[in-house]
Design an enzyme around this catalytic site. Structure first.
Site, PDB file in Angstrom:
ATOM      1  N   LEU A   7      27.194 -15.377   4.634  1.00  0.00           N
ATOM      2  CA  LEU A   7      25.983 -15.276   3.834  1.00  0.00           C
ATOM      3  C   LEU A   7      25.144 -16.526   4.035  1.00  0.00           C
ATOM      4  O   LEU A   7      25.683 -17.637   4.080  1.00  0.00           O
ATOM      5  CB  LEU A   7      26.321 -15.114   2.347  1.00  0.00           C
ATOM      6  N   ASP A   8      23.836 -16.347   4.158  1.00  0.00           N
ATOM      7  CA  ASP A   8      22.958 -17.511   4.262  1.00  0.00           C
ATOM      8  C   ASP A   8      22.709 -18.075   2.871  1.00  0.00           C
ATOM      9  O   ASP A   8      23.245 -17.597   1.871  1.00  0.00           O
ATOM     10  CB  ASP A   8      21.651 -17.152   4.971  1.00  0.00           C
ATOM     11  N   LYS A   9      21.858 -19.085   2.809  1.00  0.00           N
ATOM     12  CA  LYS A   9      21.659 -19.791   1.540  1.00  0.00           C
ATOM     13  C   LYS A   9      20.974 -18.930   0.479  1.00  0.00           C
ATOM     14  O   LYS A   9      21.003 -19.271  -0.694  1.00  0.00           O
ATOM     15  CB  LYS A   9      20.827 -21.060   1.775  1.00  0.00           C
TER      16      LYS A   9
ATOM     17  N   GLY B 141      21.766 -15.669   0.142  1.00  0.00           N
ATOM     18  CA  GLY B 141      22.618 -14.522  -0.120  1.00  0.00           C
ATOM     19  C   GLY B 141      23.023 -14.440  -1.585  1.00  0.00           C
ATOM     20  O   GLY B 141      23.405 -15.433  -2.202  1.00  0.00           O
TER      21      GLY B 141
END
Length: 295
Positions: free
Chosen positions: A255-257, A259
């Site tokens: 997951l990116d920041k 997410g």
């Protein structure tokens, strides 16, 4: 002739399950489309968003790009557009998964299907009707349901050849009991009330019923339909049956920041008590503070 009846019953049962899955999938698409309001408050062209607003109710399908939409608190936004007047918090959980409302002021972008909460907004339509992001999502899900998974193509190939094999075995069974059966197994034929002809028909139908590849051909497309529709209803867009099949082997999710991995419902995990030397909070326990906060 119980065997032909059972064969028809099995085929009809498989078709019923398939149609039920299709209806369930279409109802899930209907739930997505229901995020759009049926009407919108359209302001006359040239209206000053900061002045007096006199809107007229117009069906959402008739809203055009460039129209000014007056969105009151509690209304769902009917178009993708830009805020040109007003200030309000908008719930975008259906699109972003973010449970907390997002503040929208002049120049902010809003999406069709999101919920306006506590203030009035004037939105200029940028995308309307079938061009909205919500409509794109529905088309994406419908396209995903039409895509064939690799395992489905394999099942179709196997079942296509398997059908002819089963029909050949059924015909061979009938011919055997019609010709050689009475000579090889005379006692079996003699015990049959209909003779060799009826026994051969019954056993041929038994082969069709036992080896019928209906489940092989129906299971995969039904699973893809149900899986993609349930994912869309929960905010997960699956681009096709091949993606759904690949997801079964996923061992890690990155997951990116931005997410969102929360449940969408904030909860109290800890209460930190501070000592108040004076004032109304002196001597209050943590449980009491939580009760007061909950109202």
């Amino acid at each position: 002739f119980e065997e032909p009846v059972m064969l028809m019953a099995f085929v009809l049962l498989g078709r019923t399950v398939e149609e039920r899955a299709k209806l369930q999938a279409s109802s899930d698409m209907t739930e997505l489309l229901n995020l759009l309001p049926s009407t919108a408050r359209v302001l006359p062209r040239g209206t000053n968003p900061a002045g007096a607003l006199h809107a007229s109710q117009v069906p959402t399908d008739l809203v055009q790009v460039g129209d000014l939409i007056h969105v009151l608190p509690g209304d769902k936004i009917a178009v993708d557009g830009v805020v040109v007047g007003g200030r309000s918090a908008v719930e975008e959980a259906a699109f972003t998964g973010e449970p907390l409302p997002v503040l929208k002021t002049q120049g902010a972008t809003v999406h069709a299907g999101t919920l306006n909460l506590d203030g009035a907004l004037v939105v200029q339509a940028v995308r309307a009707g079938d061009d909205t992001t919500l409509a794109d999502i529905v088309r994406m899900v419908e396209g995903a349901q039409a895509r064939t998974a690799p395992v489905q193509r394999l099942a179709d190939q196997i079942s296509g050849k398997f059908v002819y094999s089963v029909m050949g075995l059924s015909a061979a069974t009938f011919l055997f009991w019609r010709g050689l059966g009475p000579k090889v197994f005379p006692a079996v034929v003699a015990a049959s009330p209909g003779g060799a002809l009826l026994l051969g028909l019954q056993l041929a139908c038994n082969v069709l019923v036992v080896a019928c590849p209906c489940a092989l051909g129906l299971a995969t497309p039904t699973a893809v339909l149900v899986g993609t529709a349930m994912g869309a209803r929960r905010g997960l867009l699956i681009r096709g049956g091949d993606i759904l099949e690949t997801a079964a082997g996923v061992s890690a999710v990155v997951l990116d920041k931005t997410g969102t991995v929360t449940r969408g419902r904030p909860s109290v995990t800890r209460v930190v008590e501070c000592e108040a030397k004076n004032g109304p909070w002196r001597g209050r326990a943590g449980a009491t503070m939580v009760q007061l906060a909950a109202g």
